[in-house]
Design an enzyme around this catalytic site. Structure first.
Site, mmCIF file in Angstrom:
data_model
loop_
_atom_site.group_PDB
_atom_site.id
_atom_site.type_symbol
_atom_site.label_atom_id
_atom_site.label_comp_id
_atom_site.label_asym_id
_atom_site.label_seq_id
_atom_site.Cartn_x
_atom_site.Cartn_y
_atom_site.Cartn_z
ATOM 1 N N SER A 46 0.821 -1.224 0.000
ATOM 2 C CA SER A 46 0.000 0.000 0.000
ATOM 3 C C SER A 46 0.852 1.270 0.000
ATOM 4 C CB SER A 46 -0.889 0.018 1.239
ATOM 5 O OG SER A 46 -1.660 -1.148 1.287
ATOM 6 N N GLY A 47 1.852 1.327 0.880
ATOM 7 C CA GLY A 47 2.669 2.540 0.995
ATOM 8 C C GLY A 47 3.569 2.746 -0.208
ATOM 9 N N GLU A 106 9.030 -5.431 -6.411
ATOM 10 C CA GLU A 106 8.219 -6.248 -5.502
ATOM 11 C C GLU A 106 8.606 -7.712 -5.725
ATOM 12 O OE1 GLU A 106 5.898 -6.095 -2.931
ATOM 13 O OE2 GLU A 106 6.026 -8.274 -3.133
ATOM 14 N N THR A 120 0.586 -6.916 1.622
ATOM 15 C CA THR A 120 -0.171 -7.720 2.584
ATOM 16 C C THR A 120 -1.660 -7.394 2.550
ATOM 17 O OG1 THR A 120 1.751 -7.883 4.028
ATOM 18 C CG2 THR A 120 -0.395 -8.278 5.040
ATOM 19 N N CYS A 121 -1.995 -6.117 2.536
ATOM 20 C CA CYS A 121 -3.406 -5.721 2.636
ATOM 21 C C CYS A 121 -4.246 -6.378 1.549
ATOM 22 C CB CYS A 121 -3.512 -4.200 2.554
ATOM 23 S SG CYS A 121 -5.209 -3.636 2.439
ATOM 24 N N CYS A 162 -6.016 -7.455 4.813
ATOM 25 C CA CYS A 162 -7.330 -6.810 4.989
ATOM 26 C C CYS A 162 -8.397 -7.282 4.003
ATOM 27 C CB CYS A 162 -7.194 -5.295 4.830
ATOM 28 S SG CYS A 162 -5.678 -4.595 5.448
ATOM 29 N N LYS A 174 -9.259 -11.082 4.048
ATOM 30 C CA LYS A 174 -9.807 -11.292 5.404
ATOM 31 C C LYS A 174 -11.259 -10.818 5.470
ATOM 32 C CE LYS A 174 -10.023 -8.202 8.051
ATOM 33 N NZ LYS A 174 -9.026 -7.588 8.869
ATOM 34 N N TYR A 226 -3.585 -2.770 -9.302
ATOM 35 C CA TYR A 226 -2.372 -2.140 -8.760
ATOM 36 C C TYR A 226 -1.293 -2.042 -9.845
ATOM 37 C CZ TYR A 226 -3.395 -1.432 -3.846
ATOM 38 O OH TYR A 226 -3.893 -0.930 -2.668
ATOM 39 N N TYR A 236 -5.468 -8.226 17.048
ATOM 40 C CA TYR A 236 -6.373 -8.100 15.898
ATOM 41 C C TYR A 236 -6.545 -9.431 15.159
ATOM 42 C CZ TYR A 236 -6.147 -2.899 15.425
ATOM 43 O OH TYR A 236 -6.258 -1.547 15.570
ATOM 44 N N ILE A 237 -5.413 -10.031 14.770
ATOM 45 C CA ILE A 237 -5.499 -11.173 13.860
ATOM 46 C C ILE A 237 -6.076 -12.390 14.577
ATOM 47 C CG2 ILE A 237 -4.132 -12.770 12.440
ATOM 48 C CD1 ILE A 237 -2.321 -10.442 11.693
ATOM 49 N N GLU A 244 -9.871 -11.755 15.016
ATOM 50 C CA GLU A 244 -10.621 -11.774 13.753
ATOM 51 C C GLU A 244 -10.710 -13.191 13.185
ATOM 52 O OE1 GLU A 244 -9.880 -7.224 12.137
ATOM 53 O OE2 GLU A 244 -8.760 -8.841 11.195
ATOM 54 N N GLY A 265 1.697 -11.064 16.426
ATOM 55 C CA GLY A 265 2.303 -9.822 15.975
ATOM 56 C C GLY A 265 3.033 -10.007 14.656
ATOM 57 N N ALA A 276 -10.833 -0.517 13.283
ATOM 58 C CA ALA A 276 -11.881 -1.523 13.492
ATOM 59 C C ALA A 276 -11.244 -2.880 13.679
ATOM 60 C CB ALA A 276 -12.821 -1.566 12.287
ATOM 61 N N HIS A 289 -33.253 7.985 12.882
ATOM 62 C CA HIS A 289 -34.103 6.985 13.515
ATOM 63 C C HIS A 289 -34.804 6.127 12.473
ATOM 64 C CE1 HIS A 289 -36.434 5.319 16.761
ATOM 65 N NE2 HIS A 289 -37.521 5.505 16.060
ATOM 66 N N GLU A 299 -27.926 5.994 16.517
ATOM 67 C CA GLU A 299 -28.571 7.145 17.157
ATOM 68 C C GLU A 299 -28.283 7.177 18.656
ATOM 69 O OE1 GLU A 299 -32.989 7.181 17.421
ATOM 70 O OE2 GLU A 299 -32.874 5.164 16.570
HETATM 71 P P1 NDP Z 1 -1.227 -7.548 17.602
HETATM 72 O O1 NDP Z 1 -0.114 -6.703 18.027
HETATM 73 O O2 NDP Z 1 -2.589 -6.962 17.438
HETATM 74 O O3 NDP Z 1 -1.390 -8.754 18.612
HETATM 75 C C1 NDP Z 1 -0.329 -9.616 18.892
HETATM 76 C C2 NDP Z 1 -0.777 -10.550 19.976
HETATM 77 O O4 NDP Z 1 0.195 -11.547 20.196
HETATM 78 C C3 NDP Z 1 -0.983 -9.835 21.301
HETATM 79 O O5 NDP Z 1 -2.117 -10.376 21.904
HETATM 80 C C4 NDP Z 1 0.283 -10.177 22.064
HETATM 81 O O6 NDP Z 1 0.098 -10.186 23.435
HETATM 82 C C5 NDP Z 1 0.531 -11.584 21.574
HETATM 83 N N1 NDP Z 1 1.918 -12.014 21.658
HETATM 84 C C6 NDP Z 1 2.996 -11.439 21.097
HETATM 85 N N2 NDP Z 1 4.105 -12.166 21.333
HETATM 86 C C7 NDP Z 1 3.705 -13.231 22.072
HETATM 87 C C8 NDP Z 1 4.387 -14.340 22.631
HETATM 88 N N3 NDP Z 1 5.693 -14.511 22.485
HETATM 89 N N4 NDP Z 1 3.665 -15.246 23.321
HETATM 90 C C9 NDP Z 1 2.334 -15.095 23.479
HETATM 91 N N5 NDP Z 1 1.656 -14.072 22.975
HETATM 92 C C10 NDP Z 1 2.326 -13.142 22.275
HETATM 93 O O7 NDP Z 1 -0.716 -8.284 16.269
HETATM 94 P P2 NDP Z 1 -1.463 -9.146 15.183
HETATM 95 O O8 NDP Z 1 -0.500 -10.200 14.777
HETATM 96 O O9 NDP Z 1 -2.814 -9.565 15.639
HETATM 97 O O10 NDP Z 1 -1.623 -8.112 13.997
HETATM 98 C C11 NDP Z 1 -0.490 -7.393 13.519
HETATM 99 C C12 NDP Z 1 -0.848 -5.975 13.184
HETATM 100 O O11 NDP Z 1 -1.608 -5.973 11.981
HETATM 101 C C13 NDP Z 1 -1.745 -5.307 14.221
HETATM 102 O O12 NDP Z 1 -0.992 -4.633 15.177
HETATM 103 C C14 NDP Z 1 -2.578 -4.361 13.416
HETATM 104 O O13 NDP Z 1 -1.954 -3.113 13.428
HETATM 105 C C15 NDP Z 1 -2.574 -4.962 12.015
HETATM 106 N N6 NDP Z 1 -3.899 -5.529 11.730
HETATM 107 C C16 NDP Z 1 -4.951 -4.694 11.616
HETATM 108 C C17 NDP Z 1 -6.206 -5.186 11.353
HETATM 109 C C18 NDP Z 1 -7.348 -4.244 11.254
HETATM 110 O O14 NDP Z 1 -7.125 -3.057 11.093
HETATM 111 N N7 NDP Z 1 -8.570 -4.730 11.385
HETATM 112 C C19 NDP Z 1 -6.439 -6.612 11.168
HETATM 113 C C20 NDP Z 1 -5.254 -7.414 11.323
HETATM 114 C C21 NDP Z 1 -4.042 -6.879 11.585
HETATM 115 P P3 NDP Z 1 0.156 -8.827 24.334
HETATM 116 O O15 NDP Z 1 -1.099 -8.083 24.027
HETATM 117 O O16 NDP Z 1 0.191 -9.351 25.722
HETATM 118 O O17 NDP Z 1 1.404 -8.124 23.934
#
Ligand code: NDP
Length: 462
Positions: free
Chosen positions: A15-16, A35, A42-43, A48, A51, A99, A180-181, A184, A265, A344, A439, A444
């Site tokens: 995207s960027g 690329e 990814t998106c 996104c 998904k 794209y 998030y992931i 979801e 993450g 979201a 309404h 509302e």
């Molecule tokens: P997130 O940062 O949202 O969540 C990562 C999760 O993994 C957290 O719950 C974290 O725990 C946990 N975690 C990390 N390391 C460990 C570990 N070693 N052991 C156990 N648990 C661990 O990342 P995601 O992978 O879900 O998504 C990546 C990014 O992608 C998001 O930050 C978001 O910005 C983006 N995204 C956005 C979406 C949207 O806009 N709808 C949808 C999907 C992704 P803790 O909270 O305790 O740190």
């Protein structure tokens, strides 16, 4: 500038990177963009977009059930996973081709190869070994799922990347993570008929969100039949009999499932990129360090999007790309604005939110008014579905500014987009009060919460 092959070389067609390449090329700059996988990043390819298509697919089971309350008799329903996968893949390919076309129309040169830095102005195109030069280089290589190599058995697990490529829908799945992931995909796979167990190390899912959203979503997921295990960590994944995996947890649980998915993450894609050779600094997570104008310590090299690990969201990467163009090619230095980003979570129910959670606001403001409504949405009256919606406004009592707005329920993401405009414009609670309701809608409620549900003074409920 003469002497360089290009004015701008972009590494990464997500995207960027694509936005920056197109805008620079349309300003007459000589631009190349490399690329290594598929344009769209990814998106579009494995984030996104596919998904959200899966989210839609996963909601049909409930739609079919709800239909009865509205007088419809719906026959037995069955999901054809390969047909869904094929339709989704076709849409992703269509977007990918848009794209490519967009880049071609802008005049940017598309290079289908990995590219690596050799120096402040030099890039090696891996596919053919060519070395090219550019006045400026923009790194927009994104991030990749954390594969958690410290976890014994991690190689047996999938990430969100592979979740899109499952040839058959598993009967059961364990998902690790509470972000998030994880959330979801737990809802998606549950909706598609998979038995889902989510294991999260913290006390409640979605650690950075408002506590009401976290608890409300957790309860809704549990009521649907998703098993949510908190304060526990999977310590080992191993193969059991008959295509089953076993996940052993810290607290002595043994979870058996066909698939174990890691959603722990995403890590910046910087390995082997030649950053050291070029003199570009990374932080302890491998993210490229940039200043407020997305410039690295090497003046000719910029970076933006997930690879800089500021806020890992598609619209943020696009915004950073537009700021980069303003700064570098329009003579108008512009720092990306990361304040008040609406977001979201496409869980079921959905979360839409902008601004501060109640907890974060309590740390910043001495007196808060909390407006909170929890109610049964109209559709649930006839469908009979035991669901509630939650709306919450966090208001700084001194300025009357709405500093946080949170929604849990249908179309919460759509509402967050509009709430985001209002909060960005500095909306006050009185503006909500004098806005006419639409309404009958669920939204509302946002303009009819006239009295605070409670107040917080110095973090304490009064
Ligand atoms: P997130 O940062 O949202 O969540 C990562 C999760 O993994 C957290 O719950 C974290 O725990 C946990 N975690 C990390 N390391 C460990 C570990 N070693 N052991 C156990 N648990 C661990 O990342 P995601 O992978 O879900 O998504 C990546 C990014 O992608 C998001 O930050 C978001 O910005 C983006 N995204 C956005 C979406 C949207 O806009 N709808 C949808 C999907 C992704 P803790 O909270 O305790 O740190």
């Amino acid at each position: 500038m003469p002497g360089f092959d290009y004015d701008l070389f972009v590494i990464g067609g997500g995207s960027g990177g694509v936005r920056a390449a197109r805008l620079a090329a349309s300003l007459g700059k000589r631009v190349a963009i490399a690329e290594e996988y598929r344009f769209g990043g990814t998106c579009v390819i494995r984030g996104c977009v596919p998904k959200k298509l899966l989210v839609y697919a996963s909601q049909y089971q409930e739609h079919f059930e709800d239909a009865a309350g509205f007088g419809w008799d719906v026959g037995p329903a069955r999901l054809d996973w390969p047909r869904l996968t094929a339709a989704r893949n076709a849409e992703v390919s269509r977007l990918e081709s848009l794209y490519r076309k967009g880049l071609d129309a802008s005049g940017a040169e598309r290079i289908e190869s990995r590219a690596e830095l050799l120096g402040p102005h030099e890039v090696r195109i891996v596919a053919d070994g060519r070395v090219v030069t550019a006045e400026r280089i923009l790194v927009a290589t994104g991030a990749a799922p954390n594969r958690h190599p410290a976890l014994p058995g991690h190689a047996l697990c999938i990430s969100s990347n592979e979740a899109f490529e499952l040839e058959t829908l598993p009967a059961s799945m364990v998902i690790l993570g509470g972000g998030y992931i994880a959330v979801e995909f737990a809802n998606i796979f549950h909706g598609l008929g998979v038995e889902v167990t989510l294991v999260y190390r913290g006390k409640e899912i979605l650690s950075r969100f408002d506590h009401d959203l976290r608890a409300g979503l957790h309860k809704a997921m549990q009521d649907k039949g998703i098993t949510v295990l908190l304060s526990d960590v999977v310590e080992e994944v191993s193969r059991a009999d008959e295509g089953q995996l076993q996940a052993r947890t810290l607290h002595g649980r043994t979870l058996t499932a066909e698939v174990v998915m890691l959603a722990l993450g995403r890590e910046p894609n910087t390995a082997g990129l030649g950053l050291e050779a070029a003199g570009v600094d990374v932080d302890e997570r491998g993210a490229i360090r940039v200043d407020g104008l997305s410039q690295t310590g090497v003046p000719s090299i910029y970076a933006l999007g997930d690879v800089t690990d500021r806020v890992q969201l598609t619209p943020v990467a696009i915004h950073e790309a537009m700021c980069f163009i303003e700064t570098v090619y329009r003579g108008n230095p512009t720092s990306p604005d990361h304040d008040l980003i609406p977001t979201a979570v496409f869980s079921q129910p959905e979360i839409g939110t902008v601004g501060l959670s109640e907890e974060a606001a309590a740390e910043r403001f001495s007196e808060l008014e909390i407006y909170r409504a929890q109610f049964r949405p109209m559709k649930a009256t006839l469908s009979g579905r035991p669901e509630t919606m939650l709306m919450k406004l966090v208001v700084d009592a001194a300025s009357r500014r709405v500093v946080g707005a949170h929604v849990l329920g249908h179309d919460a993401g759509e509402m967050a987009q509009l709430l985001g405009i209002a909060l960005k414009a500095g909306v006050r609670k009185d503006d909500f009060d004098r806005t006419m309701a639409v309404h009958p809608t669920a939204a509302e409620e946002l303009v009819t919460m006239y009295s605070p549900s409670y107040r917080l003074r110095n973090g304490q409920r009064v």
